[in-house]
Design a protein around this motif. Sequence first.
Motif, PDB file in Angstrom:
ATOM      1  N   PHE A 197       0.819  -1.208   0.000  1.00 30.84           N
ATOM      2  CA  PHE A 197       0.000   0.000   0.000  1.00 30.84           C
ATOM      3  C   PHE A 197       0.861   1.270   0.000  1.00 30.84           C
ATOM      4  CE2 PHE A 197      -2.388   3.202   2.592  1.00 30.84           C
ATOM      5  CZ  PHE A 197      -3.414   3.452   1.702  1.00 30.84           C
ATOM      6  N   VAL A 198       1.838   1.341   0.881  1.00 29.86           N
ATOM      7  CA  VAL A 198       2.625   2.574   1.014  1.00 29.86           C
ATOM      8  C   VAL A 198       3.580   2.785  -0.159  1.00 29.86           C
ATOM      9  CG1 VAL A 198       2.458   2.572   3.526  1.00 29.86           C
ATOM     10  CG2 VAL A 198       4.416   1.467   2.418  1.00 29.86           C
ATOM     11  N   THR A 199       3.859   1.721  -0.928  1.00 26.89           N
ATOM     12  CA  THR A 199       4.733   1.885  -2.095  1.00 26.89           C
ATOM     13  C   THR A 199       3.957   2.218  -3.364  1.00 26.89           C
ATOM     14  OG1 THR A 199       4.705  -0.522  -2.438  1.00 26.89           O
ATOM     15  CG2 THR A 199       6.557   0.398  -1.192  1.00 26.89           C
ATOM     16  N   SER A 200       2.621   2.311  -3.251  1.00 24.38           N
ATOM     17  CA  SER A 200       1.828   2.722  -4.407  1.00 24.38           C
ATOM     18  C   SER A 200       2.175   4.167  -4.762  1.00 24.38           C
ATOM     19  CB  SER A 200       0.335   2.623  -4.077  1.00 24.38           C
ATOM     20  OG  SER A 200      -0.444   3.296  -5.039  1.00 24.38           O
ATOM     21  N   PRO A 201       2.261   4.475  -6.054  1.00 25.71           N
ATOM     22  CA  PRO A 201       2.614   5.851  -6.453  1.00 25.71           C
ATOM     23  C   PRO A 201       1.693   6.909  -5.874  1.00 25.71           C
ATOM     24  CG  PRO A 201       2.755   4.367  -8.332  1.00 25.71           C
ATOM     25  CD  PRO A 201       2.159   3.576  -7.210  1.00 25.71           C
ATOM     26  N   VAL A 202       0.396   6.625  -5.793  1.00 30.04           N
ATOM     27  CA  VAL A 202      -0.519   7.645  -5.296  1.00 30.04           C
ATOM     28  C   VAL A 202      -0.320   7.882  -3.804  1.00 30.04           C
ATOM     29  CG1 VAL A 202      -2.427   6.061  -4.781  1.00 30.04           C
ATOM     30  CG2 VAL A 202      -2.903   8.448  -5.321  1.00 30.04           C
ATOM     31  N   VAL A 203       0.015   6.819  -3.049  1.00 29.73           N
ATOM     32  CA  VAL A 203       0.259   6.990  -1.608  1.00 29.73           C
ATOM     33  C   VAL A 203       1.564   7.741  -1.390  1.00 29.73           C
ATOM     34  CG1 VAL A 203       0.604   5.785   0.584  1.00 29.73           C
ATOM     35  CG2 VAL A 203      -1.076   4.930  -1.063  1.00 29.73           C
ATOM     36  N   LYS A 204       2.557   7.469  -2.230  1.00 27.25           N
ATOM     37  CA  LYS A 204       3.810   8.227  -2.140  1.00 27.25           C
ATOM     38  C   LYS A 204       3.572   9.713  -2.342  1.00 27.25           C
ATOM     39  CE  LYS A 204       7.032   4.691  -3.898  1.00 27.25           C
ATOM     40  NZ  LYS A 204       7.986   4.390  -4.996  1.00 27.25           N
ATOM     41  N   GLY A 205       2.597  10.038  -3.191  1.00 26.96           N
ATOM     42  CA  GLY A 205       2.366  11.435  -3.526  1.00 26.96           C
ATOM     43  C   GLY A 205       1.391  12.157  -2.623  1.00 26.96           C
ATOM     44  N   VAL A 206       0.881  11.489  -1.562  1.00 30.50           N
ATOM     45  CA  VAL A 206      -0.052  12.156  -0.658  1.00 30.50           C
ATOM     46  C   VAL A 206       0.623  13.338   0.010  1.00 30.50           C
ATOM     47  CG1 VAL A 206      -1.364  11.907   1.480  1.00 30.50           C
ATOM     48  CG2 VAL A 206      -1.462  10.114  -0.247  1.00 30.50           C
ATOM     49  N   THR A 207      -0.024  14.490  -0.059  1.00 36.52           N
ATOM     50  CA  THR A 207       0.557  15.716   0.478  1.00 36.52           C
ATOM     51  C   THR A 207       0.410  15.754   1.989  1.00 36.52           C
ATOM     52  OG1 THR A 207      -0.013  16.891  -1.537  1.00 36.52           O
ATOM     53  CG2 THR A 207       0.473  18.227   0.403  1.00 36.52           C
ATOM     54  N   VAL A 208       1.480  16.103   2.671  1.00 35.35           N
ATOM     55  CA  VAL A 208       1.446  16.307   4.117  1.00 35.35           C
ATOM     56  C   VAL A 208       1.348  17.804   4.359  1.00 35.35           C
ATOM     57  CG1 VAL A 208       2.654  15.998   6.295  1.00 35.35           C
ATOM     58  CG2 VAL A 208       2.829  14.253   4.512  1.00 35.35           C
ATOM     59  N   HIS A 209       0.266  18.237   4.993  1.00 38.49           N
ATOM     60  CA  HIS A 209       0.058  19.662   5.234  1.00 38.49           C
ATOM     61  C   HIS A 209       0.752  20.078   6.520  1.00 38.49           C
ATOM     62  CE1 HIS A 209      -3.043  20.165   2.096  1.00 38.49           C
ATOM     63  NE2 HIS A 209      -3.352  18.910   2.392  1.00 38.49           N
ATOM     64  N   ALA A 210       1.412  21.195   6.480  1.00 39.14           N
ATOM     65  CA  ALA A 210       2.088  21.698   7.673  1.00 39.14           C
ATOM     66  C   ALA A 210       1.061  22.050   8.749  1.00 39.14           C
ATOM     67  CB  ALA A 210       2.903  22.942   7.325  1.00 39.14           C
ATOM     68  N   ALA A 211       1.402  21.736  10.002  1.00 42.37           N
ATOM     69  CA  ALA A 211       0.499  22.035  11.102  1.00 42.37           C
ATOM     70  C   ALA A 211       0.409  23.540  11.301  1.00 42.37           C
ATOM     71  CB  ALA A 211       0.996  21.367  12.388  1.00 42.37           C
ATOM     72  N   PRO A 212      -0.773  24.066  11.673  1.00 38.28           N
ATOM     73  CA  PRO A 212      -0.899  25.494  11.919  1.00 38.28           C
ATOM     74  C   PRO A 212      -0.108  25.898  13.155  1.00 38.28           C
ATOM     75  CG  PRO A 212      -2.899  24.341  12.568  1.00 38.28           C
ATOM     76  CD  PRO A 212      -2.030  23.333  11.860  1.00 38.28           C
ATOM     77  N   ALA A 213       0.036  27.198  13.325  1.00 39.51           N
ATOM     78  CA  ALA A 213       0.848  27.695  14.441  1.00 39.51           C
ATOM     79  C   ALA A 213       0.334  27.219  15.776  1.00 39.51           C
ATOM     80  CB  ALA A 213       0.885  29.227  14.401  1.00 39.51           C
ATOM     81  N   GLY A 214      -0.974  27.047  15.899  1.00 37.41           N
ATOM     82  CA  GLY A 214      -1.545  26.628  17.178  1.00 37.41           C
ATOM     83  C   GLY A 214      -1.491  25.136  17.425  1.00 37.41           C
ATOM     84  N   GLY A 215      -0.881  24.364  16.538  1.00 38.03           N
ATOM     85  CA  GLY A 215      -0.831  22.915  16.725  1.00 38.03           C
ATOM     86  C   GLY A 215      -1.523  22.212  15.578  1.00 38.03           C
ATOM     87  N   ARG A 216      -2.030  21.000  15.830  1.00 35.76           N
ATOM     88  CA  ARG A 216      -2.662  20.235  14.759  1.00 35.76           C
ATOM     89  C   ARG A 216      -3.964  20.898  14.326  1.00 35.76           C
ATOM     90  NH1 ARG A 216      -4.831  14.900  18.087  1.00 35.76           N
ATOM     91  NH2 ARG A 216      -6.256  15.987  19.466  1.00 35.76           N
ATOM     92  N   PRO A 217      -4.405  20.677  13.066  1.00 31.96           N
ATOM     93  CA  PRO A 217      -5.644  21.277  12.577  1.00 31.96           C
ATOM     94  C   PRO A 217      -6.832  20.880  13.440  1.00 31.96           C
ATOM     95  CG  PRO A 217      -4.403  20.303  10.780  1.00 31.96           C
ATOM     96  CD  PRO A 217      -3.738  19.868  12.043  1.00 31.96           C
ATOM     97  N   ARG A 218      -7.706  21.856  13.670  1.00 32.89           N
ATOM     98  CA  ARG A 218      -8.863  21.601  14.512  1.00 32.89           C
ATOM     99  C   ARG A 218     -10.008  21.001  13.711  1.00 32.89           C
ATOM    100  NH1 ARG A 218      -9.954  27.053  17.712  1.00 32.89           N
ATOM    101  NH2 ARG A 218      -9.774  27.910  15.583  1.00 32.89           N
ATOM    102  N   LEU A 219     -10.754  20.114  14.356  1.00 31.10           N
ATOM    103  CA  LEU A 219     -11.899  19.475  13.714  1.00 31.10           C
ATOM    104  C   LEU A 219     -13.140  20.283  14.039  1.00 31.10           C
ATOM    105  CD1 LEU A 219     -11.070  15.745  14.488  1.00 31.10           C
ATOM    106  CD2 LEU A 219     -10.566  17.050  12.426  1.00 31.10           C
ATOM    107  N   GLY A 220     -13.847  20.749  13.025  1.00 33.72           N
ATOM    108  CA  GLY A 220     -14.952  21.666  13.220  1.00 33.72           C
ATOM    109  C   GLY A 220     -16.254  21.003  13.611  1.00 33.72           C
TER     110      GLY A 220
END
Length: 412
Positions: free
Chosen positions: A194-217
């Motif tokens: 699974f992790v060696t699939s090209p699409v999984v390799k290309g999954v974008t990792v978003h930088a965490a906001p200044a306040g920590g991890r993204p909040r769930l609304g």
Amino acid sequence: MNAPTTRPTYAAVLRTPHTTRTFTAALVARLSYGMVALGVMLAVSDATGSYAAAGIVVALFGAASVFLSPARASLVDRYGPRRALVPMASLYAALLGTLAAVSWRPGAPVLLLAAVAVAAGACTPPLGPTMRAVWGELVTDRRLLQRAYSLDGVAEELLFVSGPLLVGLVVGFAPPAAAVALSALLVGLGTAAFVTSPVVKGVTVHAAPAGGRPRLGRGLVQPVVAAAGVGLALGAVDLLVLAFAEQGHHGEHTVAWVLAALSAGSAVGGLLNGAVDWRAPARLRLPLLAVGLALALGAAGLAPGLVTLSAAVAVAGLFVAPALTTAYLLADESAPPGARVRAGTWVNTAVNAGSSAGAAAVGLLVGRLPLAVCFAVSGAMALVAALAPWRGGHDKAASPDTRTGEAAELVK
């Protein structure tokens, strides 16, 4: 990764580049989850000679797996599938292998078995939520994404039916611990593919906001609570079907056939749900699906015999996969960048926790109330859970402009 299609179909989903390889690898790894509970229960029971010990070990394993899943999902969101899933799956497979080795012969200490099981459960990789997040990378057409989620849900349903059958096949010629070892092998090999699939390799990792991890609304509240309600109903139905069989002197072996009808109905419902171009928004469809589930379970309580009960339960199943698929879609829509796996995991956690709570709650009612009332209560639990957050879910928190930091965090 694909252009919008004028006629989204399941075939169109599978024709998307890299889909077959990625989805197949994820299913191989997730087959482990369909096997592991029964495999561990049989292996511990065989090693200790105690059903009570087996039940405790499986419960501890499940609790560690379920209640730590949001934390593990956060790691996937933060570091990406490749960097997070590989160490998790490696540890999980190694610990399951250790559990298989320890339980291979009779006489293993219960405390040792429990400790290894808890450690393994704590490392369970969130493969289902990660695959659902990857679907968002594979397909960009929202109508096609609905098909993809429905296909994923039906496949998962089939895994949890075929997993125990595979365990039964293994224990026919080997010790039960061999099924645990096979489960470890499947998750290791499947995750690696699974992790060696090209699409999984290309999954974008978003930088965490200044306040920590993204909040769930707040937009996530409706799908999570509704999923918990579906879980409550499913956990209750398992016990109610057993009580029905005992009261009717049908034999415990008939329970499997009734629950198989529930799974079959869910699979059919999931495929039908994915094939329809819904005009009603998902936030409206979710409570309507809960109404259908509640009515079908109420009718099941009035069944005069096993055949009619199976038919009613199958009808109830028609609403299960569509409700969960809709909940996952809403969770994905509500998640800010960098929190999609965690949002989907909260839905998954809600289903599992609700299932355990539903079995416990109805267990207190069976014997005190008629079964027809108990079936109605199980449906009502799903209905109330789906309707309770309606006002909170039907607000601007679900809109794209407010999905990020301004909404209140669901869980800190």
